[in-house]
Design an enzyme around this catalytic site. Structure first.
Site, mmCIF file in Angstrom:
data_model
loop_
_atom_site.group_PDB
_atom_site.id
_atom_site.type_symbol
_atom_site.label_atom_id
_atom_site.label_comp_id
_atom_site.label_asym_id
_atom_site.label_seq_id
_atom_site.Cartn_x
_atom_site.Cartn_y
_atom_site.Cartn_z
ATOM 1 N N GLN A 36 0.706 -1.132 -0.167
ATOM 2 C CA GLN A 36 0.167 0.125 0.168
ATOM 3 C C GLN A 36 0.944 1.004 -0.030
ATOM 4 O O GLN A 36 1.926 1.264 0.433
ATOM 5 C CB GLN A 36 -0.818 0.050 1.236
ATOM 6 C CG GLN A 36 -0.199 -0.061 2.653
ATOM 7 C CD GLN A 36 -1.146 0.007 3.588
ATOM 8 O OE1 GLN A 36 -2.524 0.186 3.459
ATOM 9 N NE2 GLN A 36 -0.630 -0.482 4.890
ATOM 10 N N HIS A 63 0.848 -4.413 3.278
ATOM 11 C CA HIS A 63 -0.564 -4.550 4.009
ATOM 12 C C HIS A 63 -0.459 -6.011 4.367
ATOM 13 O O HIS A 63 -0.963 -6.094 5.418
ATOM 14 C CB HIS A 63 -1.574 -4.101 2.952
ATOM 15 C CG HIS A 63 -2.869 -4.214 3.533
ATOM 16 N ND1 HIS A 63 -3.992 -3.554 3.076
ATOM 17 C CD2 HIS A 63 -3.275 -4.643 4.846
ATOM 18 C CE1 HIS A 63 -4.975 -3.633 3.849
ATOM 19 N NE2 HIS A 63 -4.706 -4.270 5.093
ATOM 20 N N HIS A 125 -3.245 -8.682 13.770
ATOM 21 C CA HIS A 125 -4.179 -8.860 12.962
ATOM 22 C C HIS A 125 -4.086 -9.524 11.653
ATOM 23 O O HIS A 125 -5.131 -10.388 11.332
ATOM 24 C CB HIS A 125 -4.903 -7.397 12.868
ATOM 25 C CG HIS A 125 -5.912 -7.191 11.530
ATOM 26 N ND1 HIS A 125 -7.403 -7.371 11.870
ATOM 27 C CD2 HIS A 125 -5.763 -6.870 10.337
ATOM 28 C CE1 HIS A 125 -7.942 -7.378 10.783
ATOM 29 N NE2 HIS A 125 -7.118 -7.068 9.960
ATOM 30 N N GLU A 126 -3.212 -9.203 10.908
ATOM 31 C CA GLU A 126 -2.823 -9.913 9.728
ATOM 32 C C GLU A 126 -2.534 -11.203 9.759
ATOM 33 O O GLU A 126 -2.894 -12.187 9.162
ATOM 34 C CB GLU A 126 -1.514 -9.159 9.009
ATOM 35 C CG GLU A 126 -2.023 -7.472 8.572
ATOM 36 C CD GLU A 126 -2.871 -7.632 7.474
ATOM 37 O OE1 GLU A 126 -3.067 -8.608 6.587
ATOM 38 O OE2 GLU A 126 -3.916 -7.142 7.438
ATOM 39 N N LYS A 129 -6.064 -12.860 10.968
ATOM 40 C CA LYS A 129 -7.052 -13.030 9.655
ATOM 41 C C LYS A 129 -6.445 -13.684 8.850
ATOM 42 O O LYS A 129 -7.336 -14.312 8.090
ATOM 43 C CB LYS A 129 -7.213 -11.583 9.638
ATOM 44 C CG LYS A 129 -8.456 -11.523 8.492
ATOM 45 C CD LYS A 129 -8.823 -10.127 8.181
ATOM 46 C CE LYS A 129 -9.930 -9.935 6.999
ATOM 47 N NZ LYS A 129 -10.177 -8.752 6.820
ATOM 48 N N HIS A 130 -5.097 -13.713 8.392
ATOM 49 C CA HIS A 130 -4.608 -14.394 6.825
ATOM 50 C C HIS A 130 -3.720 -15.452 7.277
ATOM 51 O O HIS A 130 -3.934 -16.533 6.726
ATOM 52 C CB HIS A 130 -4.006 -13.158 6.073
ATOM 53 C CG HIS A 130 -4.978 -12.005 5.808
ATOM 54 N ND1 HIS A 130 -6.087 -12.127 4.975
ATOM 55 C CD2 HIS A 130 -5.099 -10.720 6.253
ATOM 56 C CE1 HIS A 130 -6.906 -10.875 4.812
ATOM 57 N NE2 HIS A 130 -6.095 -10.181 5.702
HETATM 58 O O1 U2P Z 1 -10.678 -4.759 0.939
HETATM 59 C C1 U2P Z 1 -11.070 -4.567 2.515
HETATM 60 C C2 U2P Z 1 -10.357 -5.474 3.117
HETATM 61 O O2 U2P Z 1 -10.864 -6.891 2.824
HETATM 62 C C3 U2P Z 1 -9.692 -7.829 3.142
HETATM 63 N N1 U2P Z 1 -9.362 -8.506 1.922
HETATM 64 C C4 U2P Z 1 -10.020 -8.027 0.676
HETATM 65 C C5 U2P Z 1 -9.872 -8.582 -0.444
HETATM 66 C C6 U2P Z 1 -9.162 -9.771 -0.665
HETATM 67 O O3 U2P Z 1 -8.987 -10.496 -1.574
HETATM 68 N N2 U2P Z 1 -8.742 -10.224 0.634
HETATM 69 C C7 U2P Z 1 -8.878 -9.835 1.851
HETATM 70 O O4 U2P Z 1 -8.398 -9.952 2.950
HETATM 71 C C8 U2P Z 1 -8.560 -6.838 3.548
HETATM 72 O O5 U2P Z 1 -8.725 -7.092 5.333
HETATM 73 P P1 U2P Z 1 -7.397 -6.541 5.995
HETATM 74 O O6 U2P Z 1 -6.461 -7.513 6.011
HETATM 75 O O7 U2P Z 1 -7.037 -5.246 5.965
HETATM 76 O O8 U2P Z 1 -8.200 -6.652 7.398
HETATM 77 C C9 U2P Z 1 -8.916 -5.673 3.069
HETATM 78 O O9 U2P Z 1 -8.327 -4.578 3.742
#
Ligand code: U2P
Length: 239
Positions: A36, A63, A125-126, A129-130
Site C-alpha cells: 500500500q 499491507h 491482525h494480519e 485474519k490471514h
Molecule cells: O478490502 C477490504 C479488506 O478486506 C480484506 N480483503 C480484501 C480482499 C481480499 O481478497 N482479501 C482480503 O482479505 C482486507 O482486510 P485486512 O487484511 O485489511 O483486514 C482488506 O483490507
C-alpha cells in the site's frame, strides 16, 4: 467377529486420511501480496497515525500476504490452539517490519491516550485474519520473514519512478502503471484505489500473486485479479 472389527479399522483410517486430504487441499489456492501507498491512507477523511518509531520512509509498505481461492473468495480467521499469535516469535522480524510493514491506523481514543499507530497490533491482525489460514505452508515466523523477503525483492516505487510515475500529487494512467509493473516483473498487477478527503481517486494498493507453495520469489500470474475499482487516471499522493 474379530475379523470383522479389524477390517473396519483400516477403512476408518482411510476415510480419515481422505478427509484430511480434502481439508488440506481446500486450504487456499494462491496468495495475494498486497502493498500500500501510505500517502493514500493519510490523506483520507479518517487520516492516519504513525508508529512510535516515527514517520515511515516515503515508500510502499506491506499491507499483507493473503491466502485466496481461485474464485476470488478467501479464507479468514483460521485460528486454532497451535497457531495463536506469539509476540516472542517476532523479535528478529521487528526491525525489518518496522521499516516495511508499518501501521497507519489511528488508535481508538477510548482505549489509549497514545496518538501512535500500533505496529504489533497490525501484525497480529494480519496473522490472525490471514496468516492462520496458510499455516500449513508458513508458520508464523516464516510467514513474516517470507513476506518481508518478497517486499525486498520487488521495489515497486523504483519501478514506477524509473518510468516517470512519481508520488507528486499528480494524476497518472492506471493502464500505464499496470504496464510498467508488467514490464519490470513479468506479471499483471491488481491496482486498488481509494479516495482522498476531497473525493479524488488515488493509487492505494498494488497486488501481485504468489504461488501457494511459497517457494522463494514464486510470483505467479494472478488466477483472479482483485476487484478493479480505479478510474482511468488516479492521483499518486505525496508522502
Ligand atoms: O478490502 C477490504 C479488506 O478486506 C480484506 N480483503 C480484501 C480482499 C481480499 O481478497 N482479501 C482480503 O482479505 C482486507 O482486510 P485486512 O487484511 O485489511 O483486514 C482488506 O483490507
Amino acid at each position: 467377529m474379530k475379523m470383522a472389527n479389524s477390517s473396519i479399522i483400516p477403512i476408518k483410517f482411510l476415510i480419515l486420511v481422505a478427509l484430511a486430504n480434502i481439508c488440506v487441499s481446500q486450504d487456499f489456492d494462491f496468495f495475494y501480496f498486497v502493498q500500500q501507498w501510505p500517502g493514500s491512507s493519510c490523506d483520507t477523511k479518517q487520516g492516519c497515525c504513525f508508529p512510535q518509531t516515527g514517520k515511515p520512509a516515503s515508500n510502499f509498505t506491506v499491507h499483507g500476504l493473503w491466502p485466496n481461492f481461485n474464485n476470488g473468495s478467501f479464507p479468514s480467521n483460521c485460528k486454532s490452539v497451535e497457531n495463536s499469535f506469539d509476540e516472542s516469535k517476532m523479535s528478529d522480524i521487528v526491525p525489518r517490519a518496522e521499516t516495511s510493514w508499518a501501521a497507519f491506523s489511528c488508535p481508538s481514543k477510548k482505549k489509549t491516550n497514545s496518538t501512535n499507530s500500533d505496529n504489533m497490533k497490525l501484525w497480529k491482525h494480519e496473522w490472525d485474519k490471514h496468516g492462520t489460514c496458510s499455516h500449513s505452508v508458513l508458520h508464523q515466523h516464516a510467514y513474516f520473514d517470507f513476506t518481508l523477503n518478497l517486499k525486498d525483492h520487488i521495489d515497486l516505487l523504483q519501478i514506477l519512478l524509473n518510468n516517470g510515475i512519481k508520488p507528486d500529487g499528480k494524476n497518472y494512467s492506471v493502464e500505464k502503471i499496470r504496464q510498467v509493473i508488467k514490464e519490470a516483473t513479468g506479471f499483471e498487477a491488481g491496482i486498488r484505489c481509494n479516495t482522498d478527503a476531497s473525493g479524488n481517486s488515488q493509487l492505494n494498493e498494488i497486488v501481485l500473486c504468489v504461488d501457494k507453495s511459497a517457494a522463494s520469489r514464486s510470483f505467479i500470474e494472478c488466477p483472479i485479479l482483485p476487484d478493479a475499482n480505479c478510474p482511468d487516471n488516479v492521483e499518486f499522493p505525496i508522502f
